[in-house]
Design a protein around this motif. Sequence first.
Motif, PDB file in Angstrom:
ATOM      1  N   ALA A   1      39.366  -1.896   9.063  1.00 62.11           N
ATOM      2  CA  ALA A   1      38.920  -3.156   9.654  1.00 62.11           C
ATOM      3  C   ALA A   1      37.409  -3.288   9.682  1.00 62.11           C
ATOM      4  CB  ALA A   1      39.469  -3.293  11.078  1.00 62.11           C
TER       5      ALA A   1
ATOM      6  N   ALA B   1      38.963  -5.371  20.319  1.00 67.00           N
ATOM      7  CA  ALA B   1      39.177  -6.735  19.819  1.00 67.00           C
ATOM      8  C   ALA B   1      38.038  -7.683  20.183  1.00 67.00           C
ATOM      9  CB  ALA B   1      40.496  -7.284  20.347  1.00 67.00           C
TER      10      ALA B   1
ATOM     11  N   PRO C   1      38.019  -8.646  15.791  1.00 60.84           N
ATOM     12  CA  PRO C   1      39.113  -9.559  16.153  1.00 60.84           C
ATOM     13  C   PRO C   1      40.498  -9.039  15.769  1.00 60.84           C
ATOM     14  CG  PRO C   1      37.277 -10.772  15.211  1.00 60.84           C
ATOM     15  CD  PRO C   1      36.965  -9.317  15.013  1.00 60.84           C
ATOM     16  N   ASP C   2      41.447  -9.217  16.703  1.00 64.93           N
ATOM     17  CA  ASP C   2      42.865  -8.892  16.488  1.00 64.93           C
ATOM     18  C   ASP C   2      43.161  -7.396  16.383  1.00 64.93           C
ATOM     19  OD1 ASP C   2      43.486 -11.650  16.444  1.00 64.93           O
ATOM     20  OD2 ASP C   2      42.971 -11.749  14.313  1.00 64.93           O
ATOM     21  N   PHE C   3      42.191  -6.540  16.687  1.00 66.87           N
ATOM     22  CA  PHE C   3      42.450  -5.105  16.630  1.00 66.87           C
ATOM     23  C   PHE C   3      43.067  -4.669  17.957  1.00 66.87           C
ATOM     24  CE2 PHE C   3      41.877  -0.587  16.768  1.00 66.87           C
ATOM     25  CZ  PHE C   3      41.912  -0.171  15.439  1.00 66.87           C
ATOM     26  N   VAL C   4      44.392  -4.535  17.966  1.00 72.82           N
ATOM     27  CA  VAL C   4      45.122  -4.138  19.176  1.00 72.82           C
ATOM     28  C   VAL C   4      46.174  -3.096  18.795  1.00 72.82           C
ATOM     29  CG1 VAL C   4      46.640  -4.868  21.048  1.00 72.82           C
ATOM     30  CG2 VAL C   4      44.801  -6.382  20.278  1.00 72.82           C
TER      31      VAL C   4
ATOM     32  N   ALA D   1      45.121  -4.892  24.414  1.00 76.14           N
ATOM     33  CA  ALA D   1      44.796  -6.322  24.345  1.00 76.14           C
ATOM     34  C   ALA D   1      43.858  -6.752  25.463  1.00 76.14           C
ATOM     35  CB  ALA D   1      46.078  -7.147  24.393  1.00 76.14           C
TER      36      ALA D   1
ATOM     37  N   THR E   1      56.456  -3.352  12.366  1.00 69.76           N
ATOM     38  CA  THR E   1      55.019  -3.529  12.614  1.00 69.76           C
ATOM     39  C   THR E   1      54.196  -2.409  12.002  1.00 69.76           C
ATOM     40  OG1 THR E   1      55.453  -4.701  14.687  1.00 69.76           O
ATOM     41  CG2 THR E   1      53.254  -3.751  14.402  1.00 69.76           C
TER      42      THR E   1
END
Length: 329
Positions: A181, A246, A250-253, A233, A316
């Motif tokens: 990421a 995050a 962004p969106d790194f959970v 989160a 997932t």
Amino acid sequence: MIRKPTVLNLAQLVLRSWLFGLFLFATSAGAQEFPTQPITLLLPYPPGGSADFLARPMMAELQKKFGQPVVIEYKAGAGGTIATNALAHAKPDGYTVLMVLSAHAINPALYPSLPYDTMKDFAPVSLVARLPLLLVVKPSLPVHTVSELVAYAKANPGKLSYGSAGNGNTSHLSSEMFQKATDTKMVHVPYKGSGPVVVALLGGDIDLMFDSFSTSYPQVQNGKFRPIAVASAKRSALLPDTPTIAETVPDFVIDGWYGIIAPAGTPKPIIDKLNQTFNEVANIPSVKAQLNASGYDIVASTPEAFAKTIEKDLITWRKAVKESGAKIE
């Protein structure tokens, strides 16, 4: 022509019905008496890790509820697959259970072949807790934020080392996903569990790690580790000033969980009794307060709900592994 049932056929039907009823009675009676001998709780990592931290406060209460000794047996190695394989070959009578972590749903995507089927060879008992991952660094590393860590890693490609609790563990995969990421490159140093990797960071053998909150938080409190961010989160109530990853990426959970499973074929009444007991113990106020103080969020569930969690995470993590390029070394 329609044949009428013969006397023999009717006798066979009566015998089968009687045997089936006897089986149901025996199963129900066995569940009511269960347990009549010690229960072995397998842990897939060595002492001092996050699974150990979760199990130990529950032990005395589990023994009171069961009226039998509950013995912890550590079977560390191979990302938890050694202990999981041992459970797959255990007798399905409820006397051997395993505490699994999120890695249970990750391993099928990481290992080319497993000696067991993650969905078919086990009977989920209960989800017990969730625990956020904490990104920590050794105090001598000149970074204090995610942005500073990324900048330092890019300026020193391949020079930073990160530890994990083992190949395929959530801490390993999280680090791989973080590199993907942020377009950074670091060196992976795997250990056999959270305990050994904590010792490695304390000794300065590695530079950083993603680790379970329970094992790293005490070291943050005494100033031995510097917290950079949490992978959940939302921010942790125990470290409200530490941001989430995050907030920068962004969106790194990453969601970490712990649960109990038994061998497939374990009678449903025994699964239900195990479920009820683990749920009751995890929610005893004194036990819950102690676990909450270490960052655990108690989320006891039904066997069916835990099965859905595992099934969902298999999908997932398979996607995450593919996108991150994480591999077993």
